[in-house]
Design an enzyme around this catalytic site. Structure first.
Site, PDB file in Angstrom:
ATOM      1  N   HIS A  82       0.580  -1.168  -0.188  1.00  0.00           N
ATOM      2  CA  HIS A  82      -0.029   0.383  -0.123  1.00  0.00           C
ATOM      3  C   HIS A  82       0.939   1.565  -0.213  1.00  0.00           C
ATOM      4  CE1 HIS A  82      -4.072   1.746   1.974  1.00  0.00           C
ATOM      5  NE2 HIS A  82      -3.027   2.355   0.803  1.00  0.00           N
TER       6      HIS A  82
ATOM      7  N   HIS B 145       1.116   4.860  -2.511  1.00  0.00           N
ATOM      8  CA  HIS B 145       0.888   5.974  -3.573  1.00  0.00           C
ATOM      9  C   HIS B 145       2.419   6.285  -3.876  1.00  0.00           C
ATOM     10  CE1 HIS B 145      -3.170   5.133  -2.138  1.00  0.00           C
ATOM     11  NE2 HIS B 145      -3.048   5.324  -0.706  1.00  0.00           N
TER      12      HIS B 145
ATOM     13  N   HIS C 163      -9.903   0.938  -1.130  1.00  0.00           N
ATOM     14  CA  HIS C 163      -9.810   1.836   0.493  1.00  0.00           C
ATOM     15  C   HIS C 163     -10.762   1.709   0.665  1.00  0.00           C
ATOM     16  CE1 HIS C 163      -5.752   2.969  -1.034  1.00  0.00           C
ATOM     17  NE2 HIS C 163      -5.318   4.438  -0.257  1.00  0.00           N
TER      18      HIS C 163
ATOM     19  N   GLU D   8     -11.210   3.738   6.131  1.00  0.00           N
ATOM     20  CA  GLU D   8     -10.175   4.447   7.274  1.00  0.00           C
ATOM     21  C   GLU D   8     -10.626   5.660   7.664  1.00  0.00           C
ATOM     22  OE1 GLU D   8      -8.127   6.521   3.837  1.00  0.00           O
ATOM     23  OE2 GLU D   8      -6.502   6.957   5.116  1.00  0.00           O
TER      24      GLU D   8
ATOM     25  N   ASP E 275       1.831   4.179   2.800  1.00  0.00           N
ATOM     26  CA  ASP E 275       0.738   4.742   2.524  1.00  0.00           C
ATOM     27  C   ASP E 275       1.359   6.112   1.674  1.00  0.00           C
ATOM     28  OD1 ASP E 275      -1.777   5.789   2.208  1.00  0.00           O
ATOM     29  OD2 ASP E 275      -2.141   6.300   3.463  1.00  0.00           O
ATOM     30  N   ASP E 276       1.715   7.183   2.177  1.00  0.00           N
ATOM     31  CA  ASP E 276       2.406   8.152   1.481  1.00  0.00           C
ATOM     32  C   ASP E 276       3.609   8.897   2.378  1.00  0.00           C
ATOM     33  OD1 ASP E 276      -0.057   8.922  -0.419  1.00  0.00           O
ATOM     34  OD2 ASP E 276      -1.238   8.771   1.450  1.00  0.00           O
TER      35      ASP E 276
HETATM   36  N1  ADE Z   1      -4.830   8.798  -2.032  1.00  0.00           N
HETATM   37  C1  ADE Z   1      -3.386   8.781  -1.143  1.00  0.00           C
HETATM   38  N2  ADE Z   1      -3.537   8.520   0.080  1.00  0.00           N
HETATM   39  C2  ADE Z   1      -4.381   8.159   0.361  1.00  0.00           C
HETATM   40  C3  ADE Z   1      -5.480   7.154   1.666  1.00  0.00           C
HETATM   41  N3  ADE Z   1      -4.861   7.189   2.736  1.00  0.00           N
HETATM   42  N4  ADE Z   1      -6.527   7.356   2.229  1.00  0.00           N
HETATM   43  C4  ADE Z   1      -7.349   7.659   0.694  1.00  0.00           C
HETATM   44  N5  ADE Z   1      -6.740   8.340  -0.561  1.00  0.00           N
HETATM   45  C5  ADE Z   1      -5.153   8.107  -0.487  1.00  0.00           C
HETATM   46 ZN    ZN Z   2      -3.451   4.766   0.772  1.00  0.00          ZN
END
Ligand code: ADE
Ligand code: ZN
Length: 339
Positions: free
Chosen positions: A14, A16, A194, A197, A275-276
């Site tokens: 996971h 991005h 997703h 969350e 994630d990011d």
């Molecule tokens: N796009 C990038 N990170 C995300 C996240 N945590 N939740 C939803 N969309 C995303």
């Molecule tokens: Zn994500």
């Protein structure tokens, strides 16, 4: 524990790729492509990364992606991420990209996918890191736009293993995308989404029922529905949990409140992911470390998280066995050394 976590072979499911854009590279690309950004230094960018929910992050994240124009930019972005994988001993990664973020700005689908793919191929050859690509539909846009994106992807089907669903969960439930996911499945794509969350457990339930998903991205709010938790355990439907993301976006106030260890001990197939990472303060090792520092977790359970990720990955059984052997070898070596 630190040395153990750093050395542990890891699998990321996971991530991005746009969320791995570090402020320094953002500045470099802004200059190279003559794109103006509302910051005067990478430090100022970092200072702006204060989020109170998912949407406050997404607004900044989509703005950051504006500096990505040419195939070389997507290559540079992906290569920088792979070098971080190497540092963290990530041996396999399955990365998301958001085509609509780029096609909406006039960037061709092929520019994006070719840049990412070129770096991943080089990553396999030079760093020994295997990978897959998953393209996500932006759920704040309509299903027609997702269908259009699916059409763009068809000529590149050999490069894309699956489709996912990301962006603002609030107000955009999985059922909005039932038909396009059905179509993606008919074209041979695996699916993920997703769900749970920020949104309720019901979104996880509906993503499983209507979108045919093989994994739930995040999914931490499943605990609100004990029947759903039991189903996730029984089916071994994996959750790709992102601890630092969850605390930065206030899904959990603090890491000590996170439910990842509870879920693992209940028998769910949970995994750790970043994630990011450029926005949430850490890559894979940082995420493992943050969990181990704040929560009661054993070395055996950390190994289990890596094994779960291998089990949940979109690779052949043969490849899974090779990765499992690497994790078990590491575990054996470390246990022998400490006895
Ligand atoms: N796009 C990038 N990170 C995300 C996240 N945590 N939740 C939803 N969309 C995303
Ligand atoms: Zn994500």
């Amino acid at each position: 524990m630190n040395i153990f976590i750093k050395g542990l072979p890891k699998v990321e499911l996971h991530l991005h790729i746009e969320g791995s854009l570090e402020p320094e590279l953002m500045f470099e690309l802004a200059k190279r492509n003559q794109i103006s950004i509302p910051f005067t230094s990478p430090q100022e960018v970092k200072a702006a990364y204060q989020f109170n929910n998912l949407q406050s992050f997404l607004d900044i994240y989509y703005q950051g992606a504006n500096v990505l124009i040419h195939e070389q930019d997507f290559y540079d972005l992906t290569w920088a991420y792979l070098l971080r994988c190497q540092q963290d001993n990530v041996i396999h990664t399955e990365i998301f990209f958001d085509p609509q973020t780029h096609t909406a700005r006039g960037i061709a689908f092929e520019t994006v996918i070719n840049g990412i793919d070129k770096a991943l191929k080089q990553g396999k050859q030079e760093l020994g890191i295997s990978s897959q690509i998953i393209m996500c539909f932006l759920r704040h846009l309509d299903q027609d736009s997702a269908f259009e994106t699916l059409q763009h992807a068809l000529p590149f089907k050999d490069k894309i293993i699956g489709v996912g669903l990301d962006s603002s969960e609030d107000g955009h439930p999985p059922e909005k995308f039932t038909e396009v996911f059905q179509s993606a499945i008919e074209h041979g794509f695996l699916t993920v989404a997703h769900a749970g969350e920020e949104g309720p457990a019901e979104n996880i339930h509906n993503a499983m029922k209507l979108l045919g998903i093989s994994r739930v991205d995040h999914g931490v709010r499943c605990v609100e529905d004990p029947k759903l938790v039991q189903q996730l355990i029984d089916d071994r439907t994996p959750l790709t949990v992102c601890p630092l993301s969850n605390t930065k976006l206030k899904v959990f106030e603090e890491m000590k409140d996170h439910n990842i260890v509870q879920l693992l001990r209940q028998g769910l197939c949970v995994t750790i992911n970043s994630d990011d990472p450029a926005y949430f303060g850490g890559y894979m090792t940082d995420n493992f470390m943050a969990v181990a520092e704040a929560l009661p977790i054993t070395q055996e359970e950390l190994v289990k998280l890596s094994l779960n990720a291998i089990e949940a990955s979109f690779i052949s059984d043969n490849e899974k066995q090779k990765l499992t052997d690497k994790v078990m070898e590491f575990n054996q070596e470390i246990s022998t050394a400490s006895n």
